[in-house]
Design a protein around this motif. Structure first.
Motif, mmCIF file in Angstrom:
data_model
loop_
_atom_site.group_PDB
_atom_site.id
_atom_site.type_symbol
_atom_site.label_atom_id
_atom_site.label_comp_id
_atom_site.label_asym_id
_atom_site.label_seq_id
_atom_site.Cartn_x
_atom_site.Cartn_y
_atom_site.Cartn_z
ATOM 1 N N GLY A 151 4.313 5.542 -5.481
ATOM 2 C CA GLY A 151 4.359 5.313 -7.128
ATOM 3 C C GLY A 151 3.392 6.286 -7.793
ATOM 4 N N VAL A 152 2.406 6.156 -7.337
ATOM 5 C CA VAL A 152 0.969 6.968 -7.832
ATOM 6 C C VAL A 152 1.393 8.458 -7.619
ATOM 7 N N SER A 153 1.557 8.844 -6.397
ATOM 8 C CA SER A 153 1.945 10.137 -6.165
ATOM 9 C C SER A 153 3.011 10.711 -7.224
ATOM 10 N N VAL A 154 4.100 9.819 -7.154
ATOM 11 C CA VAL A 154 5.180 10.510 -7.990
ATOM 12 C C VAL A 154 4.974 10.773 -9.608
ATOM 13 N N ARG A 155 4.052 9.602 -10.019
ATOM 14 C CA ARG A 155 3.635 9.400 -11.263
ATOM 15 C C ARG A 155 2.806 10.939 -11.724
ATOM 16 N N GLN A 156 1.628 11.139 -10.617
ATOM 17 C CA GLN A 156 0.788 12.089 -10.874
ATOM 18 C C GLN A 156 1.615 13.203 -10.893
ATOM 19 N N ALA A 157 2.648 13.597 -9.821
ATOM 20 C CA ALA A 157 3.396 14.799 -10.103
ATOM 21 C C ALA A 157 4.199 15.215 -11.276
ATOM 22 N N LEU A 158 4.741 13.931 -11.705
ATOM 23 C CA LEU A 158 5.475 14.179 -13.042
ATOM 24 C C LEU A 158 4.508 14.449 -13.946
ATOM 25 N N ARG A 159 3.437 13.842 -14.177
ATOM 26 C CA ARG A 159 2.478 14.085 -15.389
ATOM 27 C C ARG A 159 2.012 15.537 -15.432
ATOM 28 N N GLU A 160 1.778 16.306 -14.140
ATOM 29 C CA GLU A 160 1.462 17.394 -13.801
ATOM 30 C C GLU A 160 2.568 18.435 -14.459
ATOM 31 N N ARG A 161 3.826 17.982 -14.317
ATOM 32 C CA ARG A 161 4.656 18.765 -14.779
ATOM 33 C C ARG A 161 5.155 18.560 -16.114
ATOM 34 N N GLY A 162 4.604 17.769 -16.845
ATOM 35 C CA GLY A 162 4.595 17.293 -18.273
ATOM 36 C C GLY A 162 6.069 16.718 -18.443
ATOM 37 N N ILE A 163 6.431 15.566 -17.430
ATOM 38 C CA ILE A 163 7.684 15.213 -17.371
ATOM 39 C C ILE A 163 7.380 13.491 -17.662
ATOM 40 N N SER A 164 7.813 12.886 -18.510
ATOM 41 C CA SER A 164 7.745 11.349 -18.651
ATOM 42 C C SER A 164 8.514 10.620 -17.805
ATOM 43 N N ILE A 165 8.179 9.431 -17.209
ATOM 44 C CA ILE A 165 8.943 8.703 -16.566
ATOM 45 C C ILE A 165 10.459 8.261 -17.285
ATOM 46 N N ARG A 166 10.271 8.206 -18.476
ATOM 47 C CA ARG A 166 11.439 7.873 -19.205
ATOM 48 C C ARG A 166 12.604 9.162 -19.168
ATOM 49 N N ALA A 167 11.929 10.443 -19.113
ATOM 50 C CA ALA A 167 12.794 11.707 -18.936
ATOM 51 C C ALA A 167 13.035 11.795 -17.466
ATOM 52 N N ALA A 168 12.425 11.552 -16.629
ATOM 53 C CA ALA A 168 12.764 11.627 -15.295
ATOM 54 C C ALA A 168 14.081 10.621 -15.160
ATOM 55 N N ALA A 169 13.878 9.177 -15.451
ATOM 56 C CA ALA A 169 14.892 8.370 -15.369
ATOM 57 C C ALA A 169 16.356 8.845 -15.905
ATOM 58 N N MET A 186 0.888 -1.226 0.120
ATOM 59 C CA MET A 186 -0.078 -0.177 -0.128
ATOM 60 C C MET A 186 1.040 1.319 -0.170
ATOM 61 N N THR A 187 1.913 1.165 0.978
ATOM 62 C CA THR A 187 2.809 2.276 0.555
ATOM 63 C C THR A 187 3.586 2.636 -0.515
ATOM 64 N N SER A 188 4.077 1.449 -1.002
ATOM 65 C CA SER A 188 4.745 1.385 -2.532
ATOM 66 C C SER A 188 3.922 2.015 -3.508
ATOM 67 N N HIS A 189 2.530 1.684 -3.601
ATOM 68 C CA HIS A 189 1.635 2.179 -4.380
ATOM 69 C C HIS A 189 1.459 3.541 -3.990
ATOM 70 N N ALA A 190 1.359 4.206 -2.816
ATOM 71 C CA ALA A 190 0.964 5.465 -2.635
ATOM 72 C C ALA A 190 2.204 6.283 -3.376
ATOM 73 N N TYR A 242 13.845 0.071 -14.290
ATOM 74 C CA TYR A 242 13.826 -0.044 -12.641
ATOM 75 C C TYR A 242 12.870 1.043 -12.043
ATOM 76 N N LEU A 243 12.922 2.308 -12.736
ATOM 77 C CA LEU A 243 11.843 3.634 -12.307
ATOM 78 C C LEU A 243 10.558 3.042 -12.424
ATOM 79 N N SER A 244 10.332 2.704 -13.697
ATOM 80 C CA SER A 244 9.139 2.166 -14.130
ATOM 81 C C SER A 244 8.369 1.208 -13.302
ATOM 82 N N ARG A 245 9.237 0.071 -12.687
ATOM 83 C CA ARG A 245 8.467 -0.901 -11.584
ATOM 84 C C ARG A 245 8.455 -0.175 -10.336
ATOM 85 N N THR A 246 9.281 0.747 -10.205
ATOM 86 C CA THR A 246 9.257 1.233 -8.720
ATOM 87 C C THR A 246 7.765 2.231 -8.593
#
Length: 325
Positions: free
Chosen positions: A7-25, A1-5, A34-38
């Motif tokens: 991941g969801v929070s970081v993904r949403q924050a990246l999305r709001e800033r227009g940053i892809s997971i690949r760009a963040a990595a 539940m913590t890992s999910h929270a 690795y970043l995608s799995r996390t």
């Protein structure tokens, strides 16, 4: 539940800033897989990754705190077992849940409500049936955590101005709070209804909700001080200046002392109180005094709250007060 929270929070924050997971990595020099799995919750974040993402998103340590809960919990499976078998609720699981909630509330200050709504919504949905079916000596403690979780979900929707979703959530939070017999939770749910009414420019509702919070038996003095000041602003909006000043006097006479505010209203420092006092003086057209309080309140906020979305209201009020002074 913590890992999910996390991941969801970081993904949403990246999305709001227009940053892809690949760009963040790429920016952080991490393997994309690795970043995608996390961030998908399939792997717990390492302390270093949490620190790097925290700095990247300017989360002021809140992502680090959320990730740390995963490593300090003996087994995240404990929470999953409680969710699947509520009758086996234990105190350790309740403590972990309370820690997750506390960390996410701090994340709101750093990342904003939109980043947290998906995770908070999903978590609250999983916890409601647990509370309904829980038994034993730890149920009351769980009830307080779930009441605050739903309250936080309602606050996030109110802060994001998703009013139609915020109202039923805050109504539910109020009912849950009354069941727990924790006055601070009841007062805070009422306070958030007052906040929503203020955003909707409904002064009578502002007065009604904040007075209800102010008069909640057992509410913390710091809560009552803030509620009195905000009810005073509502009266000022209605042109009832004498009532507004009476409540401001009552607020200033409340003795808070060194008693820390309850966790559900952790932000209620003496400096923060000046923000709502400033709003009341602005409503009374006492512009110089309003500007003084608002500036002091904003300047005194801790680092993780300086850029919080909820500060926009106070910064706008400060600009209005200075222009009119």
């Amino acid at each position: 539940m913590t890992s999910h929270a996390f991941g969801v929070s970081v993904r949403q924050a990246l999305r709001e800033r227009g940053i892809s997971i690949r760009a963040a990595a790429r920016a952080l020099s991490y393997d994309h897989a690795y970043l995608s799995r996390t961030l998908a919750g399939r792997q717990s974040p390492s302390p270093q990754l949490a620190a790097d993402l925290d700095a990247f998103l300017r989360a002021e340590g809140t992502l680090v705190a959320l990730a740390a809960i995963t490593s300090t919990a003996a087994d995240e499976g404990r929470i999953e077992r409680v969710i699947s078998r509520p009758s086996r609720l234990d105190g350790g699981a309740v403590k972990v849940l309370a820690g997750i909630l506390a960390a996410q509330r701090r994340l709101d200050d750093a990342l904003g409500p939109a980043s947290l709504i998906p995770a908070t919504q999903a978590q609250a949905a999983r916890l409601r049936p647990v509370l309904r079916n829980a038994r034993g000596p730890h149920r009351d403690a769980l009830a307080a955590v779930v009441a605050e979780w739903v309250q936080f979900e309602g606050w996030l929707h109110a802060s994001a101005r998703l009013d139609s979703a915020a109202v039923p959530l805050l109504t539910e939070a109020l009912e849950l709070a009354d069941e727990t017999d924790v006055p601070a939770l009841t007062a805070q749910a009422l306070n958030f209804r007052g906040y929503l009414a203020r955003q909707q420019h409904r002064p009578r509702a502002v007065v009604r909700w904040f007075l209800a919070a102010y008069h909640t038996p057992g509410a913390h003095p710091a809560q009552r001080m803030g509620d009195a000041a905000q009810a005073a602003q509502g009266y000022a909006m209605l042109g009832l200046d004498d009532e507004a000043r009476r409540l401001l006097d009552e607020a200033s006479n409340l003795h808070v002392g060194d008693d820390l505010p309850p966790g559900t209203a952790y932000w209620l420092s003496p400096t923060f109180q000046r923000l709502n006092i400033g709003l009341a003086h602005l409503g009374l057209r006492e512009h110089a005094l309003a500007a003084d309080h608002l500036q002091a309140g904003l300047s005194g906020l801790p680092a993780d709250q300086q850029s919080a979305q909820w500060t926009v209201e106070y910064r706008t009020a400060l600009a209005d007060a200075r222009e009119a002074a």
